[in-house]
Design a protein around this motif. Structure first.
Motif, PDB file in Angstrom:
ATOM      1  N   VAL A  88       3.369 -16.486  -6.789  1.00  0.00           N
ATOM      2  CA  VAL A  88       4.408 -17.000  -7.690  1.00  0.00           C
ATOM      3  C   VAL A  88       5.792 -16.977  -7.031  1.00  0.00           C
ATOM      4  N   GLU A  89       5.852 -16.542  -5.759  1.00  0.00           N
ATOM      5  CA  GLU A  89       7.107 -16.465  -5.010  1.00  0.00           C
ATOM      6  C   GLU A  89       8.151 -15.634  -5.753  1.00  0.00           C
ATOM      7  N   PRO A  90       7.812 -14.362  -6.059  1.00  0.00           N
ATOM      8  CA  PRO A  90       8.731 -13.529  -6.831  1.00  0.00           C
ATOM      9  C   PRO A  90       9.958 -13.141  -6.008  1.00  0.00           C
ATOM     10  N   ALA A  91      11.023 -12.792  -6.727  1.00  0.00           N
ATOM     11  CA  ALA A  91      12.218 -12.282  -6.057  1.00  0.00           C
ATOM     12  C   ALA A  91      12.008 -10.842  -5.594  1.00  0.00           C
ATOM     13  N   VAL A  92      11.262 -10.078  -6.395  1.00  0.00           N
ATOM     14  CA  VAL A  92      11.056  -8.647  -6.134  1.00  0.00           C
ATOM     15  C   VAL A  92       9.566  -8.339  -6.244  1.00  0.00           C
ATOM     16  N   LEU A  93       9.079  -7.541  -5.302  1.00  0.00           N
ATOM     17  CA  LEU A  93       7.697  -7.063  -5.329  1.00  0.00           C
ATOM     18  C   LEU A  93       7.727  -5.545  -5.465  1.00  0.00           C
ATOM     19  N   VAL A  94       7.127  -5.048  -6.554  1.00  0.00           N
ATOM     20  CA  VAL A  94       7.033  -3.613  -6.808  1.00  0.00           C
ATOM     21  C   VAL A  94       5.653  -3.142  -6.367  1.00  0.00           C
ATOM     22  N   LEU A  95       5.604  -2.089  -5.578  1.00  0.00           N
ATOM     23  CA  LEU A  95       4.339  -1.561  -5.066  1.00  0.00           C
ATOM     24  C   LEU A  95       4.195  -0.127  -5.557  1.00  0.00           C
ATOM     25  N   ASP A  96       3.265   0.082  -6.493  1.00  0.00           N
ATOM     26  CA  ASP A  96       3.100   1.391  -7.119  1.00  0.00           C
ATOM     27  C   ASP A  96       1.969   2.153  -6.432  1.00  0.00           C
ATOM     28  N   GLU A  97       2.348   3.038  -5.509  1.00  0.00           N
ATOM     29  CA  GLU A  97       1.365   3.820  -4.725  1.00  0.00           C
ATOM     30  C   GLU A  97       0.337   2.883  -4.103  1.00  0.00           C
ATOM     31  N   ALA A  98       0.810   1.769  -3.560  1.00  0.00           N
ATOM     32  CA  ALA A  98      -0.084   0.685  -3.161  1.00  0.00           C
ATOM     33  C   ALA A  98      -0.919   0.989  -1.932  1.00  0.00           C
ATOM     34  N   VAL A  99      -0.612   2.050  -1.179  1.00  0.00           N
ATOM     35  CA  VAL A  99      -1.429   2.376  -0.002  1.00  0.00           C
ATOM     36  C   VAL A  99      -1.992   3.788  -0.066  1.00  0.00           C
ATOM     37  N   SER A 100      -1.755   4.508  -1.162  1.00  0.00           N
ATOM     38  CA  SER A 100      -2.140   5.921  -1.202  1.00  0.00           C
ATOM     39  C   SER A 100      -3.650   6.123  -1.180  1.00  0.00           C
ATOM     40  N   ALA A 101      -4.436   5.130  -1.635  1.00  0.00           N
ATOM     41  CA  ALA A 101      -5.889   5.281  -1.667  1.00  0.00           C
ATOM     42  C   ALA A 101      -6.569   4.782  -0.389  1.00  0.00           C
ATOM     43  N   LEU A 102      -5.780   4.324   0.578  1.00  0.00           N
ATOM     44  CA  LEU A 102      -6.344   3.728   1.790  1.00  0.00           C
ATOM     45  C   LEU A 102      -6.380   4.737   2.935  1.00  0.00           C
ATOM     46  N   ASP A 103      -7.313   4.520   3.865  1.00  0.00           N
ATOM     47  CA  ASP A 103      -7.339   5.318   5.086  1.00  0.00           C
ATOM     48  C   ASP A 103      -6.043   5.116   5.856  1.00  0.00           C
ATOM     49  N   VAL A 104      -5.694   6.097   6.705  1.00  0.00           N
ATOM     50  CA  VAL A 104      -4.415   6.061   7.404  1.00  0.00           C
ATOM     51  C   VAL A 104      -4.278   4.802   8.255  1.00  0.00           C
ATOM     52  N   SER A 105      -5.341   4.418   8.961  1.00  0.00           N
ATOM     53  CA  SER A 105      -5.253   3.234   9.816  1.00  0.00           C
ATOM     54  C   SER A 105      -5.053   1.967   8.987  1.00  0.00           C
ATOM     55  N   VAL A 106      -5.702   1.903   7.817  1.00  0.00           N
ATOM     56  CA  VAL A 106      -5.548   0.745   6.941  1.00  0.00           C
ATOM     57  C   VAL A 106      -4.164   0.756   6.300  1.00  0.00           C
ATOM     58  N   GLN A 107      -3.674   1.952   5.966  1.00  0.00           N
ATOM     59  CA  GLN A 107      -2.301   2.069   5.463  1.00  0.00           C
ATOM     60  C   GLN A 107      -1.322   1.410   6.419  1.00  0.00           C
ATOM     61  N   ALA A 108      -1.469   1.732   7.702  1.00  0.00           N
ATOM     62  CA  ALA A 108      -0.552   1.186   8.705  1.00  0.00           C
ATOM     63  C   ALA A 108      -0.622  -0.332   8.745  1.00  0.00           C
ATOM     64  N   GLN A 109      -1.829  -0.888   8.627  1.00  0.00           N
ATOM     65  CA  GLN A 109      -1.977  -2.348   8.635  1.00  0.00           C
ATOM     66  C   GLN A 109      -1.246  -2.978   7.440  1.00  0.00           C
ATOM     67  N   VAL A 110      -1.402  -2.391   6.245  1.00  0.00           N
ATOM     68  CA  VAL A 110      -0.773  -2.948   5.052  1.00  0.00           C
ATOM     69  C   VAL A 110       0.744  -2.787   5.119  1.00  0.00           C
ATOM     70  N   LEU A 111       1.213  -1.656   5.629  1.00  0.00           N
ATOM     71  CA  LEU A 111       2.657  -1.446   5.746  1.00  0.00           C
ATOM     72  C   LEU A 111       3.270  -2.422   6.751  1.00  0.00           C
ATOM     73  N   ASN A 112       2.582  -2.665   7.853  1.00  0.00           N
ATOM     74  CA  ASN A 112       3.055  -3.673   8.810  1.00  0.00           C
ATOM     75  C   ASN A 112       3.102  -5.049   8.160  1.00  0.00           C
ATOM     76  N   LEU A 113       2.076  -5.348   7.371  1.00  0.00           N
ATOM     77  CA  LEU A 113       2.027  -6.620   6.662  1.00  0.00           C
ATOM     78  C   LEU A 113       3.236  -6.766   5.735  1.00  0.00           C
ATOM     79  N   LEU A 114       3.551  -5.737   4.979  1.00  0.00           N
ATOM     80  CA  LEU A 114       4.681  -5.796   4.049  1.00  0.00           C
ATOM     81  C   LEU A 114       6.003  -5.972   4.794  1.00  0.00           C
ATOM     82  N   SER A 115       6.138  -5.297   5.911  1.00  0.00           N
ATOM     83  CA  SER A 115       7.357  -5.457   6.712  1.00  0.00           C
ATOM     84  C   SER A 115       7.495  -6.891   7.211  1.00  0.00           C
ATOM     85  N   ASP A 116       6.386  -7.476   7.640  1.00  0.00           N
ATOM     86  CA  ASP A 116       6.414  -8.864   8.118  1.00  0.00           C
ATOM     87  C   ASP A 116       6.771  -9.825   6.986  1.00  0.00           C
ATOM     88  N   ILE A 117       6.169  -9.620   5.813  1.00  0.00           N
ATOM     89  CA  ILE A 117       6.443 -10.496   4.675  1.00  0.00           C
ATOM     90  C   ILE A 117       7.904 -10.398   4.266  1.00  0.00           C
TER      91      ILE A 117
END
Length: 282
Positions: free
Chosen positions: A170-199
């Motif tokens: 929907v091309e939002p102005a703001v994206l809220v992430l509520d503990e969005a990586v806390s359930a992921l393995d550490v290596s997967v966390q890093a992938q998602v965090l890199n993705l968010l930084s790129d976006i």
């Protein structure tokens, strides 16, 4: 002199209470902050601090008792009536939850899920919309195989990427992430965090990252706001907060991270002292 840009997100005096046995329980008390265009703010605290209630108020899942939320200078209605108002609010602020498996429709493929959001928000039909679905999924590192899969057929990291693609549709102005990586393995966390930084870099979207994990906030955010029992106790640039925390609760959070020489008993005593001091103030 160059005028300061309008904050992407402006929160002023938010308060939220819930009924208690004798007196109302204050979940959030007089919360205020601003998020600049393209900024990333971490809201940090342990369970019961009020951070998730804050996230839910930002996206309209909870109504504040008092206070105001502005997105790009426009107030978000505390109560939305009608399809147009709900769609406008969804376009302003989107949320990604901790467990995407519960928020994705188990009966729909990932491609169908993203397509449904585009259709709901009036995207053109046919090849153009199909191309947009592929573009959104590619943006989060998913391809045709994942697009055809049901949520149960994907890994946790892939499901979270799909949830992010759905929110971005929907091309939002703001994206809220509520503990969005806390359930992921550490290596997967890093992938998602890199993705968010790129976006964030590529789109200029603003991020509000709700987390109990200061290491995650340090990785992706510019500023951090620390909540304790519903109140803001500290708000600094992340580097400054980690290097020189001002409030005892922030220092307690940092001390609670396991490391060589870690002393859980001493941390427990600090926690009791902080709770006693806070009770006297209240």
């Amino acid at each position: 002199m160059t005028a300061e840009p309008t904050p992407l997100l402006q929160v002023s005096g938010l308060r939220k209470t819930y009924p208690g046995d004798r007196t109302p329980v204050v979940a959030v008390d007089d919360l205020s902050f601003a998020l600049r265009p393209g900024g990333a703010l971490g809201i940090v605290g342990e369970s019961g601090s009020g951070k998730t209630t804050t996230a839910r108020m930002l996206v309209g899942l909870e109504r504040p008792d008092h206070g105001e939320i502005l997105v790009q200078g426009t107030p978000l209605a505390a109560r939305t009536r009608g399809r147009a108002a709900r769609l406008a609010r969804a376009k302003a602020v989107q949320i990604v939850f901790q467990d995407p498996y519960l928020s994705l429709d188990a009966r729909l493929s990932i491609g169908e899920t993203v397509d449904g959001v585009l259709r709901l928000h009036g995207a053109p039909s046919g090849a153009a919309r199909a191309d947009r679905v592929r573009e959104l999924l590619a943006q989060v590192g998913l391809g045709d195989r994942e697009a055809a899969a049901l949520p149960r057929q994907l890994s946790g990291g892939q499901r979270q990427r799909a949830a992010i693609a759905r929110a971005l549709a929907v091309e939002p102005a703001v994206l809220v992430l509520d503990e969005a990586v806390s359930a992921l393995d550490v290596s997967v966390q890093a992938q998602v965090l890199n993705l968010l930084s790129d976006i964030r870099r590529d789109t200029g979207i603003g991020l509000v990252f709700v987390s109990h994990d200061l290491a995650v906030v340090r990785y992706v955010c510019d500023e951090a706001l620390v909540m304790y029992r519903g109140r803001t106790v500290e708000h600094q640039p992340v580097a400054d907060l980690l290097a020189a925390p001002r409030h005892p609760y922030t220092r307690l959070l940092l001390a609670s991270v396991p490391r060589p020489g870690w002393n859980p008993e001493a941390i427990g005593e600090q926690r009791r002292e902080l709770a006693a001091a806070d009770a006297l103030v209240r």
